[in-house]
Design a protein around this motif. Sequence first.
Motif, PDB file in Angstrom:
ATOM      1  N   LEU A 201      43.552  57.419  46.242  1.00 33.51           N
ATOM      2  CA  LEU A 201      44.348  56.233  46.554  1.00 33.51           C
ATOM      3  C   LEU A 201      44.942  55.700  45.263  1.00 33.51           C
ATOM      4  N   THR A 202      46.262  55.554  45.243  1.00 36.95           N
ATOM      5  CA  THR A 202      46.930  54.941  44.093  1.00 36.95           C
ATOM      6  C   THR A 202      47.829  53.820  44.601  1.00 36.95           C
ATOM      7  N   LEU A 203      47.870  52.731  43.862  1.00 32.92           N
ATOM      8  CA  LEU A 203      48.704  51.581  44.209  1.00 32.92           C
ATOM      9  C   LEU A 203      49.558  51.200  43.008  1.00 32.92           C
ATOM     10  N   HIS A 204      50.807  50.820  43.278  1.00 30.10           N
ATOM     11  CA  HIS A 204      51.733  50.453  42.204  1.00 30.10           C
ATOM     12  C   HIS A 204      52.431  49.149  42.559  1.00 30.10           C
ATOM     13  N   ASP A 205      52.286  48.156  41.688  1.00 25.40           N
ATOM     14  CA  ASP A 205      52.953  46.868  41.881  1.00 25.40           C
ATOM     15  C   ASP A 205      54.434  47.023  41.551  1.00 25.40           C
ATOM     16  N   ASN A 206      55.291  46.814  42.558  1.00 25.00           N
ATOM     17  CA  ASN A 206      56.743  46.964  42.349  1.00 25.00           C
ATOM     18  C   ASN A 206      57.381  45.744  41.688  1.00 25.00           C
ATOM     19  N   ARG A 207      56.609  44.678  41.493  1.00 21.72           N
ATOM     20  CA  ARG A 207      57.060  43.434  40.847  1.00 21.72           C
ATOM     21  C   ARG A 207      58.235  42.793  41.584  1.00 21.72           C
ATOM     22  N   ASP A 208      58.276  43.013  42.903  1.00 18.70           N
ATOM     23  CA  ASP A 208      59.275  42.328  43.724  1.00 18.70           C
ATOM     24  C   ASP A 208      58.625  41.750  44.976  1.00 18.70           C
ATOM     25  N   GLY A 209      57.293  41.572  44.903  1.00 15.91           N
ATOM     26  CA  GLY A 209      56.557  41.065  46.061  1.00 15.91           C
ATOM     27  C   GLY A 209      55.993  42.163  46.938  1.00 15.91           C
ATOM     28  N   THR A 210      56.224  43.409  46.563  1.00 16.12           N
ATOM     29  CA  THR A 210      55.685  44.521  47.343  1.00 16.12           C
ATOM     30  C   THR A 210      54.865  45.444  46.444  1.00 16.12           C
ATOM     31  N   THR A 211      54.019  46.215  47.079  1.00 15.75           N
ATOM     32  CA  THR A 211      53.236  47.236  46.397  1.00 15.75           C
ATOM     33  C   THR A 211      53.417  48.555  47.128  1.00 15.75           C
ATOM     34  N   SER A 212      53.674  49.606  46.390  1.00 17.93           N
ATOM     35  CA  SER A 212      53.773  50.942  46.970  1.00 17.93           C
ATOM     36  C   SER A 212      52.501  51.704  46.662  1.00 17.93           C
ATOM     37  N   GLY A 213      52.194  52.657  47.502  1.00 20.82           N
ATOM     38  CA  GLY A 213      50.976  53.415  47.277  1.00 20.82           C
ATOM     39  C   GLY A 213      51.049  54.803  47.874  1.00 20.82           C
ATOM     40  N   HIS A 214      50.075  55.607  47.553  1.00 25.66           N
ATOM     41  CA  HIS A 214      49.944  56.942  48.104  1.00 25.66           C
ATOM     42  C   HIS A 214      48.466  57.217  48.293  1.00 25.66           C
ATOM     43  N   PHE A 215      48.134  57.817  49.444  1.00 25.04           N
ATOM     44  CA  PHE A 215      46.731  58.136  49.647  1.00 25.04           C
ATOM     45  C   PHE A 215      46.596  59.511  50.285  1.00 25.04           C
ATOM     46  N   THR A 216      45.462  60.128  50.035  1.00 25.30           N
ATOM     47  CA  THR A 216      45.062  61.368  50.674  1.00 25.30           C
ATOM     48  C   THR A 216      43.645  61.156  51.183  1.00 25.30           C
ATOM     49  N   VAL A 217      43.448  61.332  52.489  1.00 22.45           N
ATOM     50  CA  VAL A 217      42.136  61.115  53.088  1.00 22.45           C
ATOM     51  C   VAL A 217      41.844  62.254  54.061  1.00 22.45           C
ATOM     52  N   PRO A 218      40.580  62.467  54.426  1.00 21.92           N
ATOM     53  CA  PRO A 218      40.252  63.472  55.442  1.00 21.92           C
ATOM     54  C   PRO A 218      40.927  63.148  56.777  1.00 21.92           C
ATOM     55  N   ASN A 219      41.144  64.178  57.579  1.00 23.35           N
ATOM     56  CA  ASN A 219      41.857  64.010  58.847  1.00 23.35           C
ATOM     57  C   ASN A 219      41.175  63.035  59.789  1.00 23.35           C
ATOM     58  N   VAL A 220      39.844  63.009  59.787  1.00 25.10           N
ATOM     59  CA  VAL A 220      39.144  62.098  60.692  1.00 25.10           C
ATOM     60  C   VAL A 220      39.458  60.651  60.335  1.00 25.10           C
ATOM     61  N   ALA A 221      39.433  60.334  59.050  1.00 25.07           N
ATOM     62  CA  ALA A 221      39.770  58.974  58.619  1.00 25.07           C
ATOM     63  C   ALA A 221      41.220  58.655  58.966  1.00 25.07           C
ATOM     64  N   ALA A 222      42.105  59.639  58.774  1.00 26.48           N
ATOM     65  CA  ALA A 222      43.518  59.429  59.097  1.00 26.48           C
ATOM     66  C   ALA A 222      43.714  59.216  60.592  1.00 26.48           C
ATOM     67  N   ALA A 223      42.914  59.902  61.417  1.00 24.29           N
ATOM     68  CA  ALA A 223      43.026  59.737  62.869  1.00 24.29           C
ATOM     69  C   ALA A 223      42.671  58.319  63.282  1.00 24.29           C
ATOM     70  N   ILE A 224      41.639  57.756  62.664  1.00 28.88           N
ATOM     71  CA  ILE A 224      41.251  56.377  62.959  1.00 28.88           C
ATOM     72  C   ILE A 224      42.356  55.414  62.542  1.00 28.88           C
ATOM     73  N   LEU A 225      42.903  55.611  61.337  1.00 31.76           N
ATOM     74  CA  LEU A 225      43.972  54.748  60.856  1.00 31.76           C
ATOM     75  C   LEU A 225      45.213  54.885  61.738  1.00 31.76           C
ATOM     76  N   ARG A 226      45.584  56.130  62.077  1.00 30.10           N
ATOM     77  CA  ARG A 226      46.781  56.357  62.879  1.00 30.10           C
ATOM     78  C   ARG A 226      46.674  55.681  64.249  1.00 30.10           C
ATOM     79  N   LYS A 227      45.532  55.835  64.904  1.00 33.50           N
ATOM     80  CA  LYS A 227      45.369  55.228  66.225  1.00 33.50           C
ATOM     81  C   LYS A 227      45.420  53.715  66.148  1.00 33.50           C
TER      82      LYS A 227
END
Length: 431
Positions: A201-227
């Motif tokens: 998990l990486t997070l980047h402050d865009n300094r405009d009120g938003t934060t961008s990020g990228h994550f890689t997680v196991p499929n089971v965790a992604a299934a819970i998040l997606r649902k």
Amino acid sequence: MAIAPLTSAPPLGVGDAVRLIHDVLDRTEVRGPLSSSTAAAALSQVERAMARLDSVRLALVGAADRAQVAAQSGMTDTGAWLSAQTRSGAAAAAADVRLASALDDGLPTTREALASGEVSAQHASVIAMAASRLPAELSASERAAVEQALVAKAKLVDPDALRKAARRALSAAERCRAEVDAHEDGVLRSEEDRAWDRARLTLHDNRDGTTSGHFTVPNVAAAILRKTVQQLASPRRFADRAARVGATTDATQLEAFREVDWSQRYGQALVELLEHLPTDRLSGKVAATVVVTVEHDRLKHQLGAAHLDTGDDLSASQARRLACNAGILPAVLRGQSLPLDLGRADRFFTEAQRVALATRYDTCAATRCDRPYAWSELHHHDPWSRGGSTDLHLAVPLCGYHHRRIHDPRYGHRITTDSAGTKSVTYTLRT
């Protein structure tokens, strides 16, 4: 290196053949309008041609690797050399070198099927990976039987479906059920270990009120998040909320959802989820429930595979762990039963019936629809309005799109049921 001739003409060198292909492509155009059958036939032939070209490309990569062209060019290895030549990137180039080597070293049936365009390079990669995971004690004839079975399967399914089937590839070697289960469990555990190690998990402050990020997680965790995110963003959720307060959701509001930027809506749903996380109970259950199907003996002995209603697989031991602390609802075959045939007593199918159907369906029942069963709505095979019953064997799981289509007077449909009780729906446009 030469390409075998299609006629009695002498073989062409790769350079001459490629120049001929480019000449043909320069004179090729797509003329319309096309009928569905014409477009499908043409696309099938193009896909076959691309697979055959991939076969030639991989043969070239293999020849370059054997000739050690990387050393001649001052490169570290063939992958680095290939990446420089094709601008495909280091990871893709390395994967191509591995596949080329695997095809050279002992996958003759796969190599022939790819050369004839019967399977794709993606299918070949799945078969090569499955072959590399086979037990070392398998004989040459057993390995050949496994490869032949996987190639036959590859001609019928997409690479993802083949990857799942390949976990039980040992059955083609006529090994006993216990050995097949143990091998499948080992493959799944290996995949789960790699997935856990790759979590980021990486997070980047865009300094405009938003934060961008990228994550890689196991499929089971992604299934819970997606649902969870999809449930939060669903138009049906807003319609249900309006109904609870006595308001109505008109056609204009529903049409607005069809125009929405779904990446934005999912982002907003994620914000809503994060803002309502129970930080005082972080060890409690998550909001979304994922149904996992596992045979009783597999769960008991923590051996073999369990299946999620999102289409993913996991090891039985992983299923037991998740059932302790996540939104996992186990559908244990041979477990305690709940009433599943309700007759005319209830208009809507129950959660118990939905869980039961998760043991039978991976996707929407519409032919060739790959939307997960978890997204589906349960349709009555015999319409309730015409006296139909809310019984399990009459439930037809359909994604929102195909559920709307089954009620669309512009389309006819036919529901068939196979020997296992699984239903399939085909649609035809009425003229």
